[in-house]
Design an enzyme around this catalytic site. Structure first.
Site: not given
Length: 845
Positions: A439-441
């Site tokens: 995930f790329k937060y």
């Protein structure tokens, strides 16, 4: 200090008559009026020729008054300290005050020293004798000479030649001045992560210029309106002022030390003390020193010397002219070019011997490439000129990486990913190599540096993506680090790469970056924190005194999970710790696609694709045959890299994926005055992307959609016409507007994210010109503002190669049927009312 004849005191007529006769106002004000005209029209009364001749490549004044290659004495002009622009007097001569007799005219030589041309090919640059007295330190006028050459060109070759030759001269004749020279060329005076600022506002600099030159505030403003640059204003205001006694020449080391002294002035009366220090420097400055000294005070020297250019030039300078210690002890160094090799290259160039030139230049180029790679590698891991130059002056380039290693407390440049627009692209480039999707937060990237310092104490530093120290902003994260040390006896030091994300503690849900940005930046106390955060760790670069940069990601991740477990401290306000959510490619493409869908539906920006192990794939640009070359795919941590070749780390943002609307990270570089309801704002705005081949920002499109009224107001404040961020003249040399002619130009310093319908060929834009078409650039149809990217610097803006890749993919999918962008912004199908409504929909994130 300068001695000038001041106007008579403004007392009563009787008192004035008793003290001295009233001077008759000259009827001819030619010399005074010329002072307030544009620089190109200022005339030397002796020769009736322009002091600042116009030049196509240099529209603004960049040289001292020079005629036919010789310095000329400027006319002596006195501008009284009066608020009335007409109330001025002319001084017939410079006056020397004496206690033993009447004042006598004197002639003080204020002409700047003559220096050799620095833009020549470095192998042809000859400096057998020092260009300044060997008994003195390197003068600041020499550096100003180099800066003047840099500001007059956009050629990358000329920039590199100038920097290389200037640094070679300093290395040869005054090695201790190399460090301050690098800082001054880089428009800084301390490492980026050190929290130390000059604290010189525009008012301090303006008052200093007024006091030194005697110019009135109104005349000062008039000069600024003509030039748009504080350095040019100071140069024009002071070039006609002669001092009575010669001042000792300013030195590079002296200027650097003075900047440090100014930055350290604190407490009551700091502003006036700083102004006094600035005035002393301006009084001693001559010629081009004045211009670049003031630009240094303003922290904007306006030359094309980027960090990459400075490092490249430093490497070449050390190859051609090693330090005295390195020349004596490392004569067989692989980084040193012997005198005979340099002479061979020079003779081959002079005699046009193509065969000899290719042979010898290839050998020299190999040394250049090796030295440049070393310096850049060391700098991205240890961005501190103080440590790097100290090691170079001691032993040269050999062993530099070992002597200046990755160090806890000194941030390294973060690894950056190459954007991808679909999972098909990911599989096409990576092939069957095992990878993980994370995930790329939507948070703030952080480097956590921590080390035990003894007696149960720990040193903790938090650095942003731009290497800014933000330790004070996150005491909750600092508390979390202390918790790790308290619960683990095996850990003594570490550097972790992570993302700080705002969370809802009650529901364990993620919040937006906007809510995170609402936290205070200074003097934050743990018990006062209202926006809770979680630290999502995704990489480990250093552990217990050992660098992990060269280990594959699978090994780094295993160590990260072993030493750092998920934590939810009981302390009120303390940050949480967790690992990024991920999915392995071994689970199959179906699992990756499902994971991708979850990322799109969540508060994440997309996915990060990372190779787990070192591997190889066939080069994409060659046919897939048995004879095709293989491309190495390292799974190492590569600081500071964001190139298409660096595919060990891939950023698959949901806005990049086909079918969801492509986005670009752009830089605003200009604007036009709005019409109708938007007359008081900037609309449209000219946007640019990065041309990596020339280190320029090239215009790509205009944008007038997606802005709210509140954003228009904030943009007008940031880019007001009387600010340093806005000018009617194209002041910034790293900007190319192409066929666009905005009403005002913006200083490129912030990144916006925009979305468009598609990419088209454009006869106006110069972005990616030559990559897909020989005579046309690329533009974006119907661009729409999304948000400001506060987490990105202008160096992170989208590149022309990325834009060209978007266009080629669209052509392959048949999305663009030969359409072109003629510069139109408005969809003909939309009415004016619909456009106004469209512009009011999106509020600033």
């Amino acid at each position: 200090m300068s001695k000038r004849l001041l106007p008579p005191a403004r007392d009563s007529p009787t008192k004035r008559a008793r003290s001295q006769p009233r001077r008759r106002r000259p009827s001819d004000q030619t010399s005074i009026d010329s002072f307030f005209k544009s620089p190109s029209s200022v005339v030397n009364t002796a020769s009736a020729e322009p002091l600042f001749p116009a030049s196509p490549s240099q529209p603004r004044p960049s040289q001292a008054p020079i005629l036919n290659g010789k310095a000329t004495a400027p006319a002596i002009i006195d501008v009284d300290l009066s608020s009335d622009p007409e109330d001025v007097q002319e001084i017939p001569a410079v006056i020397e005050c004496s206690t033993s007799g009447p004042a006598k005219p004197v002639a003080v030589d204020n002409s700047p020293p003559q220096y050799p041309t620095l833009s020549v090919e470095p192998t042809s640059f000859v400096f057998d004798t020092c260009v300044w007295p060997t008994t003195t330190r390197a003068p600041y006028s020499f550096l100003a000479h180099a800066l003047c050459t840099l500001s007059g060109t956009r050629s990358r070759i000329v920039i590199l030649n100038t920097l290389t030759n200037a640094l070679r001269t300093i290395v040869r004749y005054d090695p201790p001045s190399l460090l301050p020279s690098l800082y001054l060329l880089s428009n800084s005076f301390v490492p980026q992560y050190v929290q130390l600022e000059l604290g010189l506002g525009p008012s301090v600099i303006s008052k200093a210029i007024q006091h030194v030159s005697g110019i009135t505030p109104m005349a000062l403003k008039r000069l600024y309106n003509q030039t748009g640059d504080p350095g040019d204003v100071a140069f024009l205001a002071k070039c006609s002022i002669r001092t009575l006694v010669p001042h000792a020449p300013l030195t590079i080391q002296g200027i650097y030390d003075a900047l440090l002294d100014i930055a350290h002035v604190k407490g009551k009366g700091a502003v006036s003390r700083k102004q006094g220090m600035v005035e002393k420097l301006l009084v001693a400055a001559k010629g081009e020193e004045i211009r670049y000294l003031v630009r240094t005070f303003s922290q904007h020297i306006r030359v094309g010397a980027t960090r990459t250019s400075v490092l490249t030039a430093l490497a070449r300078a050390l190859v051609l002219t090693p330090t005295a210690t390195a020349a004596n002890s490392e004569s067989d160094s692989s980084y040193t070019a012997h005198t005979e090799l340099i002479a061979q290259v020079r003779r081959a160039i002079e005699t046009s011997s193509k065969k000899g030139e290719d042979k010898f230049k290839a050998h020299l180029l190999e040394k250049f490439t090796t030295a440049e790679a070393l310096l850049k590698k060391v700098f991205v891991q240890h961005p501190n000129y103080n440590d790097i130059i100290a090691a170079i002056l001691e032993t040269g380039l050999d062993g530099l990486a070992e002597r200046v290693p990755l160090t806890v407390g000194i941030p390294l440049q973060p690894a950056l990913g190459s954007p991808m627009r679909s999972l098909d692209d990911v599989y096409e480039r990576i092939g069957s190599q095992p990878f993980t999707a994370e995930f790329k937060y939507d948070g703030q990237r952080v480097q956590i540096h921590a080390v035990k310092v003894g007696d149960g104490k720990h040193s903790v530093n938090l650095f942003s993506r731009h290497l800014e120290d933000m330790t004070e902003k996150y005491p909750d994260v600092v508390y979390l680090v202390h918790h790790f040390f308290a619960t683990s006896q095996e850990m003594s030091s570490f550097i972790v790469d992570a993302e700080i994300v705002a969370i809802d503690i009650s529901g364990d849900s993620l919040k937006s970056f906007q809510e995170l940005s609402n936290r205070h930046r200074k003097d934050v106390r743990l018990h006062e924190i209202k926006v809770s955060v979680c630290v999502y760790a995704f990489d480990l670069m250093y552990l217990n005194g050992q660098s992990l940069l060269k280990k594959p990601f699978r090994s780094r991740r295993e160590l990260l999970r072993t030493y750092f477990s998920a934590v939810r401290p009981d302390q009120t306000g303390a940050a949480r710790f967790d690992h990024v959510e991920s999915c392995e490619s071994e689970e199959g493409r179906g699992a990756i696609e499902e994971f991708w869908s979850r990322a799109v539906d969540s508060r994440c920006e997309g996915l990060m694709i990372k190779l787990l192990d070192h591997g190889e794939v066939l080069e994409a640009t060659r046919p897939k045959t048995d004879t095709s070359r293989k491309q190495s795919l390292p799974a190492t941590y590569e600081p500071g890299k964001i190139t298409p070749e660096n595919i060990s780390l891939v950023e698959a943002k949901k806005d990049y994926v086909a079918g969801l609307g492509d986005t670009l990270d752009v830089v605003p570089i200009g604007a036009w005055h709005g019409n109708g309801r938007k007359a008081q704002w900037w609309s449209p705005v000219l946007l640019a992307i990065r041309d990596t081949s020339s280190d320029m920002f090239v215009a790509v499109c205009k944008c007038m959609s997606g802005f709210s009224d509140s954003f228009y107001r904030s943009m007008k404040d940031r880019y007001s016409e009387d600010s340093e961020n806005c000018s009617k003249l194209p002041l910034w040399g790293d900007v190319e507007a192409g066929g666009y002619s905005p009403s005002v130009y913006f200083r490129p310093h912030e990144v916006w994210e925009i979305r468009g319908a598609d990419v088209t060929l454009s006869p106006v834009s110069v972005a990616a010109k030559g990559l897909v078409s020989e005579n046309r650039g690329l533009s974006l149809r119907f661009p729409r503002f999304v948000r400001i990217r506060e987490d990105k610097s202008v160096e992170d803006a989208s590149s022309t190669e990325f834009l060209a890749g978007m266009y080629r993919e669209q052509q392959g999918r048949g999305m663009v049927q030969g359409s072109t962008d003629g510069g139109q912004l408005v969809d003909p199908a939309l009415t004016d009312a619909e456009l106004d409504d469209d512009c009011e929909e999106v509020e600033l994130d």
